[in-house]
Design a protein around this motif. Structure first.
Motif, PDB file in Angstrom:
ATOM      1  N   ALA A 291       0.891  -1.337  -0.125  1.00  0.00           N
ATOM      2  CA  ALA A 291      -0.055   0.043   0.154  1.00  0.00           C
ATOM      3  C   ALA A 291       1.010   1.139   0.079  1.00  0.00           C
ATOM      4  N   TYR A 292       1.902   1.238   0.690  1.00  0.00           N
ATOM      5  CA  TYR A 292       2.856   2.367   0.967  1.00  0.00           C
ATOM      6  C   TYR A 292       3.351   2.610  -0.589  1.00  0.00           C
TER       7      TYR A 292
ATOM      8  N   VAL B 181      -1.138  -2.839 -11.568  1.00  0.00           N
ATOM      9  CA  VAL B 181      -1.060  -3.919 -10.575  1.00  0.00           C
ATOM     10  C   VAL B 181      -2.151  -3.915  -9.617  1.00  0.00           C
ATOM     11  N   GLY B 182      -2.745  -2.683  -9.204  1.00  0.00           N
ATOM     12  CA  GLY B 182      -3.790  -2.743  -8.128  1.00  0.00           C
ATOM     13  C   GLY B 182      -5.197  -3.336  -8.845  1.00  0.00           C
ATOM     14  N   ALA B 183      -5.334  -2.840 -10.091  1.00  0.00           N
ATOM     15  CA  ALA B 183      -6.492  -3.623 -10.576  1.00  0.00           C
ATOM     16  C   ALA B 183      -6.276  -5.232 -10.747  1.00  0.00           C
TER      17      ALA B 183
ATOM     18  N   TYR C 260      -3.717  -5.567   1.868  1.00  0.00           N
ATOM     19  CA  TYR C 260      -3.497  -4.011   1.235  1.00  0.00           C
ATOM     20  C   TYR C 260      -4.548  -3.361   0.926  1.00  0.00           C
ATOM     21  N   PHE C 261      -5.654  -4.158   0.509  1.00  0.00           N
ATOM     22  CA  PHE C 261      -6.634  -3.000   0.061  1.00  0.00           C
ATOM     23  C   PHE C 261      -7.538  -2.318   1.366  1.00  0.00           C
ATOM     24  N   LEU C 262      -7.435  -3.059   2.436  1.00  0.00           N
ATOM     25  CA  LEU C 262      -8.051  -2.337   3.651  1.00  0.00           C
ATOM     26  C   LEU C 262      -6.821  -1.126   3.864  1.00  0.00           C
ATOM     27  N   ILE C 263      -5.649  -1.510   3.752  1.00  0.00           N
ATOM     28  CA  ILE C 263      -4.505  -0.403   4.351  1.00  0.00           C
ATOM     29  C   ILE C 263      -4.290   0.774   3.169  1.00  0.00           C
TER      30      ILE C 263
END
Length: 277
Positions: A94-95, A108-110, A155-158
């Motif tokens: 996430a950072y 990459v997120g998708a 990752y998706f929460l943070i």
């Protein structure tokens, strides 16, 4: 009907609904716990009543007949290491996404989002083959590797929480000479502590209570987790329900205490993540 009367009626309805939901959750737990202090005959005659002859023999038999300490140790290892890796990898990902926004990181997120739409059952065979090729089947390390995949959920929460942090803090740290790692440990981590706590608590409870993964990948008795011991007890003591409920209660105690100790941070993390600014 006046406004005050409507508010009073609404309050009563909410109270009734909350009491009903609490009873739905509490009654099964009460039945399980109270029957651990009964004999089989006492339970069959009155499963909902208090014990006529209070006994701790079921707890003594459970500790004597099953490797509960070994199961607790195995569960503790895979939970602590697995959840720790999930939180670390999820927060670092996430950072990285926040600090280096680009078309590549967006893609990459998708791509990571696809992991939520693929049914887990369809991945069982390829995952098992990969673990077998690496020699990780029937090992605690193999379980930890599988649980580490939960870093995607972290990752998706943070990342949503981290996106609400003021970027001026990062820019000021850069001007003062701080590098990416120093910004991560000294600025980002303290600021995302509420959501990190929430993530760790939820993932700990899921990992501790997971049945399917260890049931598929673990076959040796000395490497089984506590949930598998409960499953084994159901077959081994199929006619002794008080003993089965005793083992279930023993398995629930650590995670129940953990939840009670952390529930205020769960609420704080959810509330903090829902409010920006």
């Amino acid at each position: 009907m006046s406004l005050k009367t409507r508010e009073r009626v609404g309050s009563v309805i909410r109270s009734v609904v909350m009491i009903a939901l609490a009873l739905i959750c509490a009654v099964p737990l009460y039945v399980v716990v109270v029957n651990t202090f009964k004999t089989s005959g006492d339970m069959m005659s009155d499963p909902f009543g208090l014990p006529k002859d209070f006994t701790l023999d079921n707890y003594v038999d459970a500790w004597s007949n099953l490797p509960i300490l070994s199961a607790f140790k195995n569960t503790l290892i895979v939970t602590v290491v697995g959840v720790g890796l999930q939180a670390l990898i999820g927060s670092l990902a996430a950072y990285g996404m926040i600090m280096k926004k680009s078309g590549f990181t967006t893609a990459v997120g998708a791509f990571l989002m696809l992991s939520f739409v693929i049914p887990g059952q369809t991945l069982l065979i390829p995952q098992y083959k990969m673990e077998a090729q690496l020699g990780l089947v029937d090992s605690l390390l193999g379980l930890i590797v599988l649980y580490t995949a939960g870093a995607t959920f972290c990752y998706f929460l943070i990342v949503q929480y981290m996106a609400s942090l003021p970027r001026e803090l990062f820019e000021a740290a850069r001007i003062d000479g701080a590098g990416p790692w120093r910004i991560y440990w000294t600025i980002v981590m303290p600021l995302i502590r509420p959501i990190m706590t929430t993530v760790v608590v939820f993932q700990t409870m899921w990992t501790w209570n997971d049945f399917m993964t260890p049931n598929i990948y673990i076959s040796s008795v000395d490497k089984q987790t506590i949930v598998l011991q409960v499953f084994n007890a159901m077959g081994q003591f199929s006619t002794n329900w008080p003993l089965f409920m005793t083992i279930t209660t023993i398995a629930l105690i650590p995670v129940f205490i953990f939840f009670l100790l952390c529930q205020k941070w769960i609420v704080a993390g959810l509330v903090a993540g829902s409010v920006k600014g």
